[in-house]
Design a protein around this motif. Structure first.
Motif, short mmCIF file in Angstrom:
data_model
loop_
_atom_site.label_atom_id
_atom_site.label_comp_id
_atom_site.label_asym_id
_atom_site.label_seq_id
_atom_site.Cartn_x
_atom_site.Cartn_y
_atom_site.Cartn_z
N ASP A 165 -2.74 24.79 -1.78
CA ASP A 165 -3.00 23.84 -0.68
C ASP A 165 -4.50 23.65 -0.49
O ASP A 165 -4.98 23.37 0.59
CB ASP A 165 -2.32 24.29 0.62
N ARG A 188 -0.61 28.61 1.27
CA ARG A 188 -0.79 29.82 2.08
C ARG A 188 -1.31 29.52 3.47
O ARG A 188 -1.48 30.43 4.28
CB ARG A 188 -1.79 30.76 1.41
N HIS A 189 -1.64 28.22 3.72
CA HIS A 189 -2.32 27.87 4.97
C HIS A 189 -1.53 26.78 5.69
O HIS A 189 -1.61 25.60 5.31
CB HIS A 189 -3.74 27.38 4.67
N PRO A 190 -0.80 27.15 6.74
CA PRO A 190 0.02 26.16 7.46
C PRO A 190 -0.79 24.94 7.89
O PRO A 190 -0.29 23.81 7.81
CB PRO A 190 0.52 26.95 8.68
N THR A 203 7.17 21.35 2.81
CA THR A 203 6.18 22.37 2.48
C THR A 203 6.77 23.76 2.70
O THR A 203 7.77 23.91 3.41
CB THR A 203 4.90 22.23 3.34
N LEU A 205 5.50 28.23 2.63
CA LEU A 205 4.51 29.27 2.37
C LEU A 205 4.94 30.06 1.13
O LEU A 205 6.13 30.30 0.92
CB LEU A 205 4.38 30.20 3.58
N ASP A 206 3.97 30.47 0.34
CA ASP A 206 4.33 31.10 -0.94
C ASP A 206 5.17 32.36 -0.74
O ASP A 206 6.04 32.65 -1.54
CB ASP A 206 3.11 31.34 -1.84
#
Lengths: 321, 321
Positions: A165, A188-190, A203, A205-206
């Motif tokens: 991202d 990794r970053h909302p 989307t 998160l990993d």
């Protein structure tokens, strides 16, 4: 003139008495208006590829002089590879891979972080009026994102994950979503992923991807880290395709056994078609402005590079006016 | 019964009181006549993949019993992957990648280095009379070589290099040569390459390949070593294809930057079509007998494994009669 330079050993520095370039035959002199900082710039400043000279390859600018007088005063972007034009690769349409090529601000050619720079006229594309400078400066990385769908057929029914991202990852996610495939953009970053969610892109998160192992037809790794490739291998289905989109100063050691056992296809992907990127910008198919974290005046170029290297940052631009 | 086993930690040992297998529903009991030692067997014995049990997956043998009585007494070879038959990969024709699969002598299933072993009837192919036992025992690795041309279109006009003059490399070289491409088979052992030269295939020593950098459309790495991939990257042209044919207990750390910058395609390649391999053997399209270095009686299986691990050796067979 002013120029933001590196010497392959130390970090970037702003020189004020850097010699102005003399255009070779067929080259234009360009005065940048806005320039973008790419992760490659940060890596070059840290010694990647041993580059020495003026950094920078993402720009929009005004043609100050050139043989083709019709272009003087035009607002342009430019392809960064400068091929010889006469070798077998050039003649087969693969000039981006010409072994004699120079690459703007990356290999054998001074870049755009300077008051003026030169580029062959053939590399330049006039920017349509509907595109702002802030949008136009994304043309080069956006073209790189379009290269993926030049190389791999992706369409409706295909299950695709994009990893990363960061600056490039968000462009890749937007371009892949245009294909109509079943896409999950992983990061990794909302707060960064939110830029994609705003455009209706799914989307994740990993750390939440464990349950989706071995299920994607195509995984694009735009993380710029060795961990990204490891996750891509986890997520790709047997006989699936992994697109490697990012280089890194510390290249990943890819596990060749997993590639063999799962019969994966790994495709390297680099520079892409500028015309498609400009078309997407003109027709608002992608949204790049939310990706601008900060604009520095060029006099503060060293600070801009520092800011660009901070984890939470997306695109840092430099204003030359 | 006798069985050549490993426990994932120590080297292979011959057990004389190993329990005879009971065939599951749909399985045949097979008595091997000849079996071949593959590098994978040597790696499994050295701890690769933590395999524990009876080694061996290259065989020709006689069906001793099975539900399909028509097969009893038939001379057969057999595909080594035993898929579940009902998952989405199996239903899409990719049973070789079934996540629930067992693999003969490699993963979750005892292999063929024993007096008898079992395999699903659906895995068996009857060997045509024209093919000798010595030829038939090459069916499995020869099928793996055919998998390459299942995956990558190779034909006249393509410039191809195969790397490796070991057991698999010599089969790969012969199969690729059938496509009519412009082939160079590269190795380190003139006496092994001579087997290919005898068939009219152009051969070269790897140290003589420096002048051919960046010139091959396709490079097949069948060296089983990390150095093989590094040479493949050197030899492949930009936008070229590298086929990874061999796993290794010490997997190569592939340089991801070179893959990206040269936009290479790296394709993993594993098991292949047995029918094409049998057809090639029956029609004498390949020549496997010169590749037999030595035949041991099965009672000397430990010595056979030792011999197979010596550098100058090609295929070591074990005779069960």
């Amino acid at each position: 003139m002013r120029a933001l330079c590196c010497d392959g050993a130390d970090s970037a520095r702003l020189e004020r008495g850097y010699p102005e370039p003399s255009p070779a035959a067929g080259e234009a002199v360009i005065r940048p208006s806005l320039a973008g900082i790419c992760n490659t710039d940060l890596e070059l400043a840290n010694g990647y590829m041993g580059f020495s000279g003026v950094l920078g390859h993402e720009f929009v600018g005004i043609v100050e002089s050139c043989g083709d007088s019709g272009l003087v005063g035009a607002r342009v972007v430019g392809e960064i590879n400068c091929p010889c034009g006469s070798c077998s690769l050039c003649l087969s349409g693969k000039g981006n891979h010409c072994p004699q090529r120079t690459v703007l601000g990356i290999m054998g050619r001074d870049g755009v972080f300077a008051d003026i720079f030169t580029l062959p006229v053939g590399n330049l594309l006039v920017v349509p009026d509907k595109i702002t400078d802030t949008q136009a400066v994304f043309t080069e990385p956006l073209a790189a994102a379009f290269e993926i769908i030049n190389q791999v057929r992706i369409g409706p029914g295909d299950k695709v994950a994009t990893l990363g991202d960061g600056k490039l990852g968000l462009l890749v996610g937007q371009v892949i979503s245009l294909t109509g495939c079943d896409l999950v953009a992983v990061g990794r970053h909302p707060e960064k992923l939110e830029i994609l969610a705003q455009r209706g892109i799914t989307t994740a998160l990993d750390r939440d991807m464990v349950s989706m192992r071995s299920s994607f037809d195509v995984v694009v790794d735009a993380t710029g880290s060795a961990k990204g490739f490891a996750l891509a291998v986890e997520l790709a289905r047997p006989c699936g395709t992994i697109v490697l989109k990012t280089t890194t100063a510390n290249p990943a050691g890819l596990d060749s056994n997993r590639i063999v056992i799962d019969e994966l296809t790994v495709i390297g992907s680099r520079c892409g078609p500028f015309d498609k990127a400009l078309d997407a910008l003109e027709n608002r198919l992608v949204d790049v402005e939310p990706m601008v974290s900060e604009i520095f005046h060029f006099d503060y170029g060293v600070e801009a590079m520092k800011r660009a290297s901070e984890g939470a940052t997306l695109k840092v631009l430099m204003d030359f006016n």
